[in-house]
Design a protein around this motif. Structure first.
Motif, short mmCIF file in Angstrom:
data_model
loop_
_atom_site.label_atom_id
_atom_site.label_comp_id
_atom_site.label_asym_id
_atom_site.label_seq_id
_atom_site.Cartn_x
_atom_site.Cartn_y
_atom_site.Cartn_z
N SER A 144 -44.23 -57.55 30.72
CA SER A 144 -42.96 -57.57 31.45
C SER A 144 -42.38 -58.98 31.43
N CYS A 145 -41.04 -59.06 31.47
CA CYS A 145 -40.39 -60.37 31.35
C CYS A 145 -39.91 -60.93 32.68
N ILE A 146 -39.70 -60.09 33.68
CA ILE A 146 -39.20 -60.58 34.97
C ILE A 146 -40.21 -61.56 35.57
N GLY A 147 -39.72 -62.70 36.00
CA GLY A 147 -40.59 -63.70 36.63
C GLY A 147 -41.37 -64.55 35.65
N SER A 148 -41.14 -64.36 34.34
CA SER A 148 -41.88 -65.10 33.32
C SER A 148 -40.95 -66.01 32.53
N ALA A 159 -43.01 -53.03 26.01
CA ALA A 159 -42.14 -54.09 26.53
C ALA A 159 -41.27 -53.57 27.66
N LEU A 160 -41.41 -54.19 28.83
CA LEU A 160 -40.73 -53.72 30.04
C LEU A 160 -40.02 -54.87 30.75
N ARG A 161 -39.02 -54.52 31.53
CA ARG A 161 -38.42 -55.53 32.38
C ARG A 161 -39.40 -55.95 33.47
N GLY A 162 -40.01 -54.97 34.12
CA GLY A 162 -40.98 -55.25 35.17
C GLY A 162 -40.33 -55.52 36.52
N GLU A 170 -26.91 -46.29 28.36
CA GLU A 170 -26.48 -47.40 27.50
C GLU A 170 -27.51 -48.53 27.50
N ASN A 171 -28.13 -48.79 28.66
CA ASN A 171 -29.19 -49.80 28.73
C ASN A 171 -30.37 -49.41 27.84
N PHE A 172 -30.70 -48.12 27.86
CA PHE A 172 -31.80 -47.63 27.03
C PHE A 172 -31.46 -47.82 25.55
N ALA A 173 -30.25 -47.44 25.16
CA ALA A 173 -29.83 -47.59 23.76
C ALA A 173 -29.87 -49.07 23.34
N ARG A 174 -29.52 -49.96 24.26
CA ARG A 174 -29.53 -51.40 23.96
C ARG A 174 -30.95 -51.87 23.66
N LYS A 175 -31.92 -51.38 24.42
CA LYS A 175 -33.33 -51.76 24.18
C LYS A 175 -33.79 -51.31 22.80
N TYR A 203 -33.77 -58.74 31.18
CA TYR A 203 -33.76 -57.32 30.82
C TYR A 203 -34.76 -57.04 29.70
N ALA A 204 -35.23 -55.79 29.65
CA ALA A 204 -36.18 -55.41 28.61
C ALA A 204 -35.58 -55.58 27.22
N SER A 205 -34.27 -55.37 27.08
CA SER A 205 -33.64 -55.54 25.77
C SER A 205 -33.77 -56.99 25.30
N GLU A 206 -33.69 -57.94 26.24
CA GLU A 206 -33.85 -59.36 25.89
C GLU A 206 -35.30 -59.65 25.49
#
Length: 280
Positions: free
Chosen positions: A70-74, A96-99, A151-156, A113-116
């Protein structure tokens, strides 16, 4: 030959007893020949070492293990270090997750975001990792609208994901509608249904409230009516989830991903009813 690919999710144990329980659980479930197993990652990376240790332990037993990341907080630096360690150990599969941020932690981190995160992994490691992302057939609880969530899912996926695993659900129509809508947005990767066995009424309702998964009223009322009769809950849950899986398999899903909660019995029973583990 198994009907379709199956996979299992585990969480890193925190006690010696938990470690031993997971070893027994995964030995039982390994007999069903999963395509891979995933290992969760705590809020803000709080189980980072436990995730790595568990993944390496499972890899030694011949299981293809995919750590959650997960990327949140990292920071990018910390993510870079974690990815390097996985690559160094030959791990090629990542979820790969936002978390979530741990309670009391205010820093979101460099990637929001998970896409990032998916883009970051691709920029750092090219095609080394097979990347799974999450999907929400009944919509993420924090999404402003179903359309925004789609749309967020498609972006990922367009950022470089290879496939997706859904949040668990008990309404197959919600899953199939989600897949159809995602295809219309150009998403062509496999979208694997996440399956949660039912063994405990209060636990299921608590989890579902937190993650936004809907438990249909008829299922909730039946489970509630059983009171403390754990055997009745287990038997009813086994029937409900097996029938859900049978419909999903019949209608051509690319796989089934079971949220085991580090226990084997319910998942194994469902899989055996579906024809896994018997001469496979």
């Amino acid at each position: 030959m198994n009907p379709i690919e199956i996979s299992f999710e585990f969480f890193p144990p925190k006690t010696p007893e938990g470690v031993e329980k997971l070893r027994v659980t995964r030995a039982q479930l390994a007999q069903l020949l999963p395509s891979f197993v995933s290992v969760t990652f705590g809020a803000g990376g709080s189980t980072q070492q436990g995730t790595l240790d568990t993944v390496l332990d499972m890899s030694k037993d011949g299981l293809q293990a995919a750590p959650h990341l997960s990327c949140i907080g990292s920071s990018k630096e910390s993510l870079r270090a974690i990815l390097a360690r996985y690559r160094e150990h030959g791990i090629r599969h990542i979820v790969a997750l936002r978390g979530d941020l741990p309670s009391g932690m205010g820093e979101v981190g460099e990637l929001r975001y998970a896409s990032e995160l998916v883009s970051f992994i691709r920029a750092e490691h090219g095609d080394w990792f097979w990347i799974e992302v999450a999907a929400y057939p009944e919509y993420h609880p924090q999404a402003r609208s179903p359309r925004q969530d789609l749309e967020n899912f498609a972006r990922k996926v367009k950022a470089g994901a290879n496939s997706a695993i859904t949040q668990y659900f008990y309404n197959a129509d919600a899953y199939f509608r989600f897949v159809d809508d995602a295809r219309k947005l150009g998403v062509d990767v496999p979208i694997v249904p996440g399956i949660m066995p039912i063994t405990n009424y209060s636990q299921l309702m608590r989890f579902s409230e937190m993650c936004g998964a809907e438990v249909p009223r008829w299922i909730a009322r039946r489970l509630e009516s059983f009171g403390d009769d754990r055997e009745a809950i287990r038997a009813f849950g086994l029937d409900v989830v097996t029938q859900l899986c049978q419909r999903l398999v019949k209608e051509g899903v690319p796989g089934l991903h079971f949220y085991t909660l580090n226990a084997a019995m319910a998942t194994k029973a469902i899989c055996e009813r579906l024809g896994y583990g018997r001469g496979s």
